[in-house]
Design a protein around this motif. Structure first.
Motif, PDB file in Angstrom:
ATOM      1  N   CYS A  41       0.715  -1.344  -0.040  1.00 14.06           N
ATOM      2  CA  CYS A  41       0.075  -0.065   0.028  1.00 14.06           C
ATOM      3  C   CYS A  41       0.952   1.307   0.120  1.00 14.06           C
ATOM      4  CB  CYS A  41      -0.728  -0.059   1.323  1.00 14.06           C
ATOM      5  SG  CYS A  41      -2.218  -1.240   1.241  1.00 14.06           S
ATOM      6  N   SER A  42       2.022   1.221   0.575  1.00 16.74           N
ATOM      7  CA  SER A  42       2.733   2.285   0.786  1.00 16.74           C
ATOM      8  C   SER A  42       3.439   2.931  -0.219  1.00 16.74           C
ATOM      9  CB  SER A  42       3.863   2.051   1.869  1.00 16.74           C
ATOM     10  OG  SER A  42       4.454   0.828   1.594  1.00 16.74           O
ATOM     11  N   SER A  43       3.488   2.045  -1.198  1.00 20.14           N
ATOM     12  CA  SER A  43       3.991   2.301  -2.418  1.00 20.14           C
ATOM     13  C   SER A  43       3.112   2.180  -3.632  1.00 20.14           C
ATOM     14  CB  SER A  43       5.266   1.429  -2.940  1.00 20.14           C
ATOM     15  OG  SER A  43       4.884   0.298  -3.116  1.00 20.14           O
ATOM     16  N   CYS A  44       1.728   2.227  -3.371  1.00 18.60           N
ATOM     17  CA  CYS A  44       0.819   2.216  -4.407  1.00 18.60           C
ATOM     18  C   CYS A  44       0.127   3.443  -4.644  1.00 18.60           C
ATOM     19  CB  CYS A  44      -0.402   1.316  -3.749  1.00 18.60           C
ATOM     20  SG  CYS A  44      -1.798   1.335  -5.032  1.00 18.60           S
ATOM     21  N   ASN A  45       0.092   3.761  -6.131  1.00 22.22           N
ATOM     22  CA  ASN A  45      -0.289   4.823  -6.536  1.00 22.22           C
ATOM     23  C   ASN A  45      -1.629   5.157  -6.321  1.00 22.22           C
ATOM     24  OD1 ASN A  45      -1.458   3.430  -8.456  1.00 22.22           O
ATOM     25  ND2 ASN A  45       0.151   4.018 -10.102  1.00 22.22           N
ATOM     26  N   LEU A  46      -2.432   4.405  -5.608  1.00 17.60           N
ATOM     27  CA  LEU A  46      -3.711   4.492  -5.471  1.00 17.60           C
ATOM     28  C   LEU A  46      -4.101   4.833  -3.936  1.00 17.60           C
ATOM     29  CD1 LEU A  46      -5.582   1.651  -7.352  1.00 17.60           C
ATOM     30  CD2 LEU A  46      -5.906   4.130  -7.661  1.00 17.60           C
ATOM     31  N   ARG A  47      -2.907   5.172  -3.261  1.00 15.54           N
ATOM     32  CA  ARG A  47      -2.955   5.141  -1.629  1.00 15.54           C
ATOM     33  C   ARG A  47      -3.824   6.389  -1.328  1.00 15.54           C
ATOM     34  NH1 ARG A  47       2.044   6.107  -2.801  1.00 15.54           N
ATOM     35  NH2 ARG A  47       3.093   8.019  -2.139  1.00 15.54           N
ATOM     36  N   GLU A  48      -4.044   7.332  -2.198  1.00 14.27           N
ATOM     37  CA  GLU A  48      -4.775   8.422  -1.754  1.00 14.27           C
ATOM     38  C   GLU A  48      -6.064   8.515  -2.259  1.00 14.27           C
ATOM     39  OE1 GLU A  48      -3.610  11.018  -0.044  1.00 14.27           O
ATOM     40  OE2 GLU A  48      -1.526  10.111  -0.164  1.00 14.27           O
ATOM     41  N   LEU A  49      -6.572   7.417  -2.644  1.00 12.36           N
ATOM     42  CA  LEU A  49      -7.927   7.163  -2.942  1.00 12.36           C
ATOM     43  C   LEU A  49      -8.688   5.916  -2.307  1.00 12.36           C
ATOM     44  CD1 LEU A  49      -7.938   7.171  -6.937  1.00 12.36           C
ATOM     45  CD2 LEU A  49      -9.266   8.567  -5.490  1.00 12.36           C
ATOM     46  N   CYS A  50      -7.855   5.253  -1.691  1.00 10.03           N
ATOM     47  CA  CYS A  50      -8.293   3.869  -1.207  1.00 10.03           C
ATOM     48  C   CYS A  50      -8.133   3.858   0.149  1.00 10.03           C
ATOM     49  CB  CYS A  50      -7.260   2.916  -1.957  1.00 10.03           C
ATOM     50  SG  CYS A  50      -7.468   1.103  -1.749  1.00 10.03           S
ATOM     51  N   LEU A  51      -8.273   2.573   0.797  1.00 12.18           N
ATOM     52  CA  LEU A  51      -8.142   2.334   2.332  1.00 12.18           C
ATOM     53  C   LEU A  51      -7.190   3.395   2.982  1.00 12.18           C
ATOM     54  CD1 LEU A  51      -9.772   0.939   4.489  1.00 12.18           C
ATOM     55  CD2 LEU A  51      -8.001  -0.865   4.257  1.00 12.18           C
ATOM     56  N   PRO A  52      -6.009   3.473   2.497  1.00  8.77           N
ATOM     57  CA  PRO A  52      -4.753   4.168   3.327  1.00  8.77           C
ATOM     58  C   PRO A  52      -5.051   5.598   3.465  1.00  8.77           C
ATOM     59  CG  PRO A  52      -3.824   2.627   1.691  1.00  8.77           C
ATOM     60  CD  PRO A  52      -5.195   2.722   1.230  1.00  8.77           C
ATOM     61  N   VAL A  53      -6.137   6.202   2.993  1.00  6.99           N
ATOM     62  CA  VAL A  53      -6.182   7.665   2.920  1.00  6.99           C
ATOM     63  C   VAL A  53      -5.936   8.163   4.512  1.00  6.99           C
ATOM     64  CG1 VAL A  53      -7.789   9.614   2.808  1.00  6.99           C
ATOM     65  CG2 VAL A  53      -7.946   8.107   0.838  1.00  6.99           C
ATOM     66  N   GLY A  54      -5.076   9.301   4.138  1.00  8.62           N
ATOM     67  CA  GLY A  54      -4.902   9.721   5.514  1.00  8.62           C
ATOM     68  C   GLY A  54      -4.075   9.152   6.657  1.00  8.62           C
ATOM     69  N   LEU A  55      -3.555   7.999   6.268  1.00  8.97           N
ATOM     70  CA  LEU A  55      -2.622   7.320   7.066  1.00  8.97           C
ATOM     71  C   LEU A  55      -1.129   7.818   7.090  1.00  8.97           C
ATOM     72  CD1 LEU A  55      -4.038   3.596   6.856  1.00  8.97           C
ATOM     73  CD2 LEU A  55      -4.667   5.501   8.150  1.00  8.97           C
ATOM     74  N   GLY A  56      -0.544   7.861   8.435  1.00 13.54           N
ATOM     75  CA  GLY A  56       0.918   7.938   8.391  1.00 13.54           C
ATOM     76  C   GLY A  56       1.742   7.034   8.187  1.00 13.54           C
ATOM     77  N   ARG A  57       3.150   7.211   7.910  1.00 11.81           N
ATOM     78  CA  ARG A  57       4.075   6.178   7.616  1.00 11.81           C
ATOM     79  C   ARG A  57       3.860   4.872   8.235  1.00 11.81           C
ATOM     80  NH1 ARG A  57       6.326   4.137   3.264  1.00 11.81           N
ATOM     81  NH2 ARG A  57       5.810   5.795   2.082  1.00 11.81           N
ATOM     82  N   PRO A  58       3.808   5.016   9.807  1.00  9.79           N
ATOM     83  CA  PRO A  58       4.068   3.557  10.406  1.00  9.79           C
ATOM     84  C   PRO A  58       2.790   2.875  10.225  1.00  9.79           C
ATOM     85  CG  PRO A  58       3.796   5.624  12.080  1.00  9.79           C
ATOM     86  CD  PRO A  58       4.194   5.864  10.413  1.00  9.79           C
ATOM     87  N   ASP A  59       1.589   3.570  10.237  1.00 13.90           N
ATOM     88  CA  ASP A  59       0.276   2.629   9.789  1.00 13.90           C
ATOM     89  C   ASP A  59       0.496   2.113   8.705  1.00 13.90           C
ATOM     90  OD1 ASP A  59      -0.087   4.733  11.880  1.00 13.90           O
ATOM     91  OD2 ASP A  59      -2.259   4.790  11.496  1.00 13.90           O
ATOM     92  N   LEU A  60       0.822   2.938   7.934  1.00 12.64           N
ATOM     93  CA  LEU A  60       0.985   2.217   6.169  1.00 12.64           C
ATOM     94  C   LEU A  60       1.722   1.046   6.063  1.00 12.64           C
ATOM     95  CD1 LEU A  60       1.327   5.213   3.644  1.00 12.64           C
ATOM     96  CD2 LEU A  60      -0.225   3.277   3.679  1.00 12.64           C
ATOM     97  N   GLU A  61       2.892   0.939   6.736  1.00 13.03           N
ATOM     98  CA  GLU A  61       3.764   0.075   6.691  1.00 13.03           C
ATOM     99  C   GLU A  61       2.890  -1.307   7.301  1.00 13.03           C
ATOM    100  OE1 GLU A  61       7.402   1.272   8.196  1.00 13.03           O
ATOM    101  OE2 GLU A  61       7.743   2.562   6.548  1.00 13.03           O
ATOM    102  N   ARG A  62       2.353  -1.134   8.097  1.00 11.53           N
ATOM    103  CA  ARG A  62       1.399  -2.269   9.001  1.00 11.53           C
ATOM    104  C   ARG A  62       0.461  -2.459   8.113  1.00 11.53           C
ATOM    105  NH1 ARG A  62       1.590  -3.165  14.379  1.00 11.53           N
ATOM    106  NH2 ARG A  62       0.504  -4.718  13.989  1.00 11.53           N
TER     107      ARG A  62
END
Lengths: 269, 269
Positions: A41-62
């Motif tokens: 997710c952390s490197s997905c170009n959809l991360r600003e549209l998808c579930l990870p919206v608004g998450l910080g680095r640590p959350d993203l890595e999990r």
DNA sequence: CGCGAGCTTGATGCCGATCAATGCATGTGG
DNA sequence: CCACATGCATTGATCGGCATCAAGCTCGCG
């Protein structure tokens, strides 16, 4: 819902400056059939549209650890079917889906069309079984999100929890918009609203606001809008005659967006 | 949704043996206007229908602390309005509500009717504002559930988290059922489905399966079902002529439940 | 008692469904 | 490469269900 300022606009706002990232999305991985390979997710170009919206680095890595696999679904294949045991949610990565419910007596109803960044399977949570079919309308890829793990993780990360709730709530709001459409709009208004909604969502993903290719048949559009395919076809033709659209089979070019918008808002039956 | 085995049936199952508890619910607290007084989920006779379903003692007691206040809403008053900032969910304790969305151009659509044990306000999570109006159709009481505290608590208690997710998902499934109804059913089928759904939910609450009093007008039923009030009225009359119902204004007695069911399933337009 | 909101019922008309034929694109096998 | 099949879309003619318009009716309430 289905108007100018709706949930896709929220997404558009959230996108803010990062719109450029989205552009890359059109590379379509034709018939790459390799199931289950690593993604992040952390490197997905959809991360600003998808579930990870608004998450910080640590959350993203999990999240990366959670969303470990993708699945490829060929055009016409089903991702899940009504009655299937529910285990995972799916985030559309590439491609296009429809979801449809059907009643015992064979009536069925398209309940939505999903594109990149949108979540599928939320209906399954309620009774641990899917209650609708999800069918790919073109060769597609989804990220598999094991639901129990998502629950675990969202107990740890407030932001993820909140974001997930927002997504469910947004689905409810969207559904209410569709009810409004089905309950009180005439054929032209329905189709105009549908087209505007589609283009907004496409635009939020970096595509043209004015020209699009429909991934679904007239019949599927009709089912979604509570109309027969002939009515959909006739209405397309009418829009074309009136200079609102250019229609060539499934290729649509929107000529007069404001005109469509006016159709939706104005002339309240 | 809107058929014999649907979400209300799930509730009915969950109720299992504890059906008797429900009986007491008919005492209606007419115009008790005292806002904000203490209550407790753990001793509420709706706990098997409401948010606390399936929670153990310790969780329940924490919920008590969360759901600290009730609010009284007189007939015709709004609990919240589209655009209001979202802070709390509401569980109907007594009474009856409708929710409706409306578009700029004044069209509006009833999206649901809520009775004891059902949650209101889920739409507000998506954008921190309510997106529909909730109006009491009779003098009612709701339990106020501060949303941020609910999120906090559901991070602590898996069961609560899971139950909450189920409730949201159930709402999505319900909405899909309404879309099916609006998109593909004829007037008679819609009204039959509506009546069956109402009686099922009432039955799950210990009321008669065959006789009920409608809390809403023909116009509100019509809005919900995508019909005009005249059509609703005519269809009621038709059902009466055919010996399916007895209709006296808002008092309905169902004479031939199987006949209604057949109407919904059979004759697929 | 009389007013008014809500309900019923009738007459008429229109929108969209239905039925049916044709057109157009893609694909397949001879 | 053409003939043909197949799936989807368009277009026309007709029909029917529901909306619309328009009276009356019922019942609760000031």
């Amino acid at each position: 819902m289905f108007r100018t300022r709706d949930s896709s606009d929220d997404i558009a706002q959230e996108l803010a400056g990062s719109r450029a990232i989205m552009r890359a999305m059109s590379e379509s991985p034709n018939r790459v059939r390799c199931d289950t390979f690593k993604v992040a997710c952390s490197s997905c170009n959809l991360r600003e549209l998808c579930l990870p919206v608004g998450l910080g680095r640590p959350d993203l890595e999990r999240l990366d650890a959670l969303v470990a696999t993708r699945r490829t679904v060929g055009r016409g294949d089903t991702l899940f079917r009504s009655g299937d045991p529910f285990q995972s949610l799916y985030a559309v990565r590439t491609g296009f889906f429809k979801t449809c419910v059907s009643s015992e007596d064979g009536r069925d109803q398209v309940t939505g069309f999903q594109m990149a960044g949108e979540l599928l399977g939320l209906d399954g949570i309620s009774a641990d079984r899917h209650t609708c079919d999800a069918v790919a309308l073109e060769d597609s890829q989804v990220c598999v999100i094991p639901y129990s793990q998502l629950e675990d993780l969202s107990r740890e990360f407030t932001d993820l929890q909140h974001q997930f709730h927002k997504i469910m709530s947004r689905e409810i709001v969207r559904d209410h918009g569709v009810m409004l459409l089905l309950g009180s709009m005439r054929a032209e208004e329905r189709l105009a609203a549908f087209l505007l909604n589609l283009t907004q969502r496409l635009q939020a993903r970096g595509f043209s606001a004015s020209s699009l290719i429909l991934r679904m048949t007239r019949e599927e559009i009709g089912s979604y809008l509570g109309l027969k395919l002939e009515t959909v076809s006739r209405t397309f033709s009418k829009f074309q005659d009136e200079g609102l659209l250019e229609v060539k089979q499934r290729q649509i070019r929107i000529i007069d967006q404001a005109g469509l918008q006016q159709l939706v808002n104005g002339t309240p039956s």
